[in-house]
Design a protein around this motif. Structure first.
Motif, PDB file in Angstrom:
ATOM      1  N   GLN A 241       7.501  12.771  -2.197  1.00 21.36           N
ATOM      2  CA  GLN A 241       7.976  12.590  -0.824  1.00 21.36           C
ATOM      3  C   GLN A 241       7.501  13.728   0.062  1.00 21.36           C
ATOM      4  OE1 GLN A 241      12.249  12.968  -0.440  1.00 21.36           O
ATOM      5  NE2 GLN A 241      12.292  11.051   0.697  1.00 21.36           N
ATOM      6  N   ASP A 242       7.657  14.951  -0.426  1.00 24.84           N
ATOM      7  CA  ASP A 242       7.186  16.107   0.331  1.00 24.84           C
ATOM      8  C   ASP A 242       5.681  16.042   0.522  1.00 24.84           C
ATOM      9  OD1 ASP A 242       9.725  17.120   0.568  1.00 24.84           O
ATOM     10  OD2 ASP A 242       9.529  18.474  -1.158  1.00 24.84           O
ATOM     11  N   ALA A 243       4.971  15.670  -0.556  1.00 19.83           N
ATOM     12  CA  ALA A 243       3.511  15.633  -0.480  1.00 19.83           C
ATOM     13  C   ALA A 243       3.026  14.589   0.518  1.00 19.83           C
ATOM     14  CB  ALA A 243       2.924  15.347  -1.864  1.00 19.83           C
ATOM     15  N   LEU A 244       3.736  13.478   0.634  1.00 19.30           N
ATOM     16  CA  LEU A 244       3.320  12.417   1.550  1.00 19.30           C
ATOM     17  C   LEU A 244       3.990  12.509   2.916  1.00 19.30           C
ATOM     18  CD1 LEU A 244       3.355   9.424  -0.964  1.00 19.30           C
ATOM     19  CD2 LEU A 244       1.356  10.591  -0.026  1.00 19.30           C
ATOM     20  N   LYS A 245       4.912  13.495   3.073  1.00 14.93           N
ATOM     21  CA  LYS A 245       5.629  13.694   4.339  1.00 14.93           C
ATOM     22  C   LYS A 245       6.248  12.385   4.824  1.00 14.93           C
ATOM     23  CE  LYS A 245       2.621  17.423   5.847  1.00 14.93           C
ATOM     24  NZ  LYS A 245       3.294  18.568   5.418  1.00 14.93           N
ATOM     25  N   ASN A 246       7.120  11.841   3.979  1.00 13.00           N
ATOM     26  CA  ASN A 246       7.708  10.551   4.304  1.00 13.00           C
ATOM     27  C   ASN A 246       9.204  10.566   4.071  1.00 13.00           C
ATOM     28  OD1 ASN A 246       7.754   7.788   4.960  1.00 13.00           O
ATOM     29  ND2 ASN A 246       5.755   7.538   4.005  1.00 13.00           N
ATOM     30  N   ASN A 247       9.876   9.450   4.392  1.00 12.57           N
ATOM     31  CA  ASN A 247      11.312   9.322   4.196  1.00 12.57           C
ATOM     32  C   ASN A 247      11.636   8.929   2.766  1.00 12.57           C
ATOM     33  OD1 ASN A 247      11.893   9.949   6.866  1.00 12.57           O
ATOM     34  ND2 ASN A 247      11.621   7.826   7.519  1.00 12.57           N
ATOM     35  N   GLU A 248      12.922   8.979   2.444  1.00 16.67           N
ATOM     36  CA  GLU A 248      13.352   8.755   1.066  1.00 16.67           C
ATOM     37  C   GLU A 248      13.183   7.317   0.602  1.00 16.67           C
ATOM     38  OE1 GLU A 248      17.274   9.401  -1.690  1.00 16.67           O
ATOM     39  OE2 GLU A 248      17.116  10.457   0.205  1.00 16.67           O
ATOM     40  N   ASP A 249      13.435   6.336   1.457  1.00 12.50           N
ATOM     41  CA  ASP A 249      13.377   4.954   0.986  1.00 12.50           C
ATOM     42  C   ASP A 249      11.948   4.437   0.948  1.00 12.50           C
ATOM     43  OD1 ASP A 249      14.749   3.725   4.124  1.00 12.50           O
ATOM     44  OD2 ASP A 249      12.721   4.366   3.627  1.00 12.50           O
ATOM     45  N   LEU A 250      11.789   3.282   0.334  1.00 14.12           N
ATOM     46  CA  LEU A 250      10.452   2.713   0.169  1.00 14.12           C
ATOM     47  C   LEU A 250      10.126   1.660   1.220  1.00 14.12           C
ATOM     48  CD1 LEU A 250      10.073   2.446  -3.697  1.00 14.12           C
ATOM     49  CD2 LEU A 250       8.894   3.966  -2.127  1.00 14.12           C
ATOM     50  N   THR A 251      10.764   1.746   2.355  1.00 14.42           N
ATOM     51  CA  THR A 251      10.335   0.932   3.486  1.00 14.42           C
ATOM     52  C   THR A 251       9.663   1.875   4.470  1.00 14.42           C
ATOM     53  OG1 THR A 251      12.471   1.206   4.586  1.00 14.42           O
ATOM     54  CG2 THR A 251      12.181  -0.760   3.204  1.00 14.42           C
ATOM     55  N   PHE A 252       8.629   1.389   5.072  1.00 11.20           N
ATOM     56  CA  PHE A 252       7.801   2.249   5.898  1.00 11.20           C
ATOM     57  C   PHE A 252       7.703   1.711   7.321  1.00 11.20           C
ATOM     58  CE2 PHE A 252       6.285   2.405   1.561  1.00 11.20           C
ATOM     59  CZ  PHE A 252       6.280   3.762   1.304  1.00 11.20           C
TER      60      PHE A 252
ATOM     61  N   TYR B  44       0.835  -1.202   0.000  1.00 12.12           N
ATOM     62  CA  TYR B  44       0.000   0.000   0.000  1.00 12.12           C
ATOM     63  C   TYR B  44       0.876   1.261   0.000  1.00 12.12           C
ATOM     64  CZ  TYR B  44      -2.972   3.747   1.660  1.00 12.12           C
ATOM     65  OH  TYR B  44      -3.612   4.961   1.788  1.00 12.12           O
ATOM     66  N   GLY B  45       1.900   1.279   0.857  1.00  8.65           N
ATOM     67  CA  GLY B  45       2.791   2.434   0.932  1.00  8.65           C
ATOM     68  C   GLY B  45       3.506   2.681  -0.389  1.00  8.65           C
ATOM     69  N   ARG B  46       3.961   1.625  -1.046  1.00 11.71           N
ATOM     70  CA  ARG B  46       4.641   1.784  -2.337  1.00 11.71           C
ATOM     71  C   ARG B  46       3.692   2.303  -3.405  1.00 11.71           C
ATOM     72  NH1 ARG B  46       8.661  -3.495  -2.336  1.00 11.71           N
ATOM     73  NH2 ARG B  46       9.884  -2.753  -0.587  1.00 11.71           N
ATOM     74  N   CYS B  47       2.480   1.789  -3.392  1.00  9.07           N
ATOM     75  CA  CYS B  47       1.477   2.279  -4.350  1.00  9.07           C
ATOM     76  C   CYS B  47       1.187   3.759  -4.125  1.00  9.07           C
ATOM     77  CB  CYS B  47       0.183   1.482  -4.232  1.00  9.07           C
ATOM     78  SG  CYS B  47       0.220  -0.064  -5.116  1.00  9.07           S
ATOM     79  N   ALA B  48       1.098   4.145  -2.860  1.00 11.17           N
ATOM     80  CA  ALA B  48       0.844   5.558  -2.546  1.00 11.17           C
ATOM     81  C   ALA B  48       1.955   6.434  -3.105  1.00 11.17           C
ATOM     82  CB  ALA B  48       0.711   5.754  -1.032  1.00 11.17           C
ATOM     83  N   TYR B  49       3.198   5.995  -2.965  1.00 14.98           N
ATOM     84  CA  TYR B  49       4.332   6.748  -3.493  1.00 14.98           C
ATOM     85  C   TYR B  49       4.310   6.802  -5.015  1.00 14.98           C
ATOM     86  CZ  TYR B  49       7.577   8.504  -0.050  1.00 14.98           C
ATOM     87  OH  TYR B  49       8.179   9.273   0.893  1.00 14.98           O
ATOM     88  N   THR B  50       4.093   5.650  -5.640  1.00 21.19           N
ATOM     89  CA  THR B  50       4.103   5.599  -7.103  1.00 21.19           C
ATOM     90  C   THR B  50       2.987   6.456  -7.680  1.00 21.19           C
ATOM     91  OG1 THR B  50       5.037   3.376  -7.027  1.00 21.19           O
ATOM     92  CG2 THR B  50       4.034   4.046  -9.092  1.00 21.19           C
ATOM     93  N   HIS B  51       1.814   6.349  -7.082  1.00 19.26           N
ATOM     94  CA  HIS B  51       0.680   7.166  -7.528  1.00 19.26           C
ATOM     95  C   HIS B  51       1.016   8.652  -7.471  1.00 19.26           C
ATOM     96  CE1 HIS B  51      -2.948   9.510  -6.259  1.00 19.26           C
ATOM     97  NE2 HIS B  51      -3.352   9.062  -7.430  1.00 19.26           N
ATOM     98  N   LYS B  52       1.541   9.085  -6.338  1.00 16.00           N
ATOM     99  CA  LYS B  52       1.854  10.500  -6.149  1.00 16.00           C
ATOM    100  C   LYS B  52       2.998  10.950  -7.063  1.00 16.00           C
ATOM    101  CE  LYS B  52      -0.043  12.725  -3.725  1.00 16.00           C
ATOM    102  NZ  LYS B  52      -1.227  13.586  -4.024  1.00 16.00           N
ATOM    103  N   THR B  53       3.985  10.085  -7.283  1.00 10.43           N
ATOM    104  CA  THR B  53       5.114  10.436  -8.162  1.00 10.43           C
ATOM    105  C   THR B  53       4.638  10.660  -9.593  1.00 10.43           C
ATOM    106  OG1 THR B  53       6.654   9.196  -6.771  1.00 10.43           O
ATOM    107  CG2 THR B  53       7.369   9.678  -9.010  1.00 10.43           C
ATOM    108  N   HIS B  54       3.751   9.802 -10.072  1.00  9.96           N
ATOM    109  CA  HIS B  54       3.216   9.987 -11.428  1.00  9.96           C
ATOM    110  C   HIS B  54       2.341  11.238 -11.514  1.00  9.96           C
ATOM    111  CE1 HIS B  54       4.714   6.600 -13.735  1.00  9.96           C
ATOM    112  NE2 HIS B  54       4.616   5.880 -12.625  1.00  9.96           N
TER     113      HIS B  54
END
Length: 198
Positions: A167-178, A22-32
């Motif tokens: 990353q800024d939009a989701l307020k998260n760290n750089e790597d894709l582990t959550f 889910y976290g990876r999908c959230a990142y990929t969605h937002k990046t696109h």
């Protein structure tokens, strides 16, 4: 009592994997989405530059017509020719790059990713219901993995800048582990593990 005391070990392990997906999908969605926004802005700038160049070329051509025999005639001719060449190069660049079409592909990928992300969210909800069989959850997870593979296979490439904005939009760290806390921040309050902590 531990944080996953309400879930057995197998269910907790499966939930952990699905939360990561889910976290990876959230990142990929937002990046696109961020790539699409940037390419759309580039496309709009390109349109305005084209309008300005066309206006300058037209003005130069009119100047040449009305400055026959004057000192300005030669200068207006050279300036108009230079702007025409610049316009040709710029249009060839835009045609080759086509930021408008590429932005649309990123929007479509983001839309597909949104759908999978929401399906993972539903899966997280269902896994918390201990009446839902783990085999059913695993089958749905595998189906989502197959959908993701197809989306990634046809998706346009993203870049570090778009990822940074995501990353800024989701307020998260750089790597894709959550961490649980990071994923909890992206989930509705009722689905957060922190609420279940013993």
């Amino acid at each position: 009592m531990g944080q996953h005391s309400l879930l057995d070990a197998d269910r907790y392990a499966l939930e952990s994997q699905i939360r990561e997906c889910y976290g990876r999908c959230a990142y990929t969605h937002k990046t696109h989405e961020k790539m699409a926004e940037r390419l759309h802005a580039r496309h709009q700038r390109g349109k305005w530059i084209n309008i300005v160049l066309s206006a300058l070329i037209t003005s130069g051509a009119v100047s040449v017509l009305f400055s026959k025999g004057s000192a300005w005639e030669g200068l207006a001719s050279y300036a108009t020719a230079a702007l025409s060449v610049l316009s040709l190069i710029f249009n060839a660049y835009l045609k080759d790059l086509d930021p408008g079409a590429l932005a649309q592909r990123h929007r479509e990928t983001a839309s597909d990713m949104w759908n999978v992300r929401e399906a993972y969210l539903s899966l997280i909800t269902d896994i918390l219901d201990t009446k839902t069989e783990l085999e059913n959850i695993r089958n749905r997870r595998d189906d989502l993995q197959e959908k993701l593979h197809k989306i990634y296979h046809g998706a346009p490439h993203t870049d570090g800048s778009a990822y940074g904005k995501a990353q800024d939009a989701l307020k998260n760290n750089e790597d894709l582990t959550f961490t649980d806390t990071e994923i909890d921040l992206m989930l509705p309050v009722s689905l957060r593990r922190s609420r279940r902590a013993g």
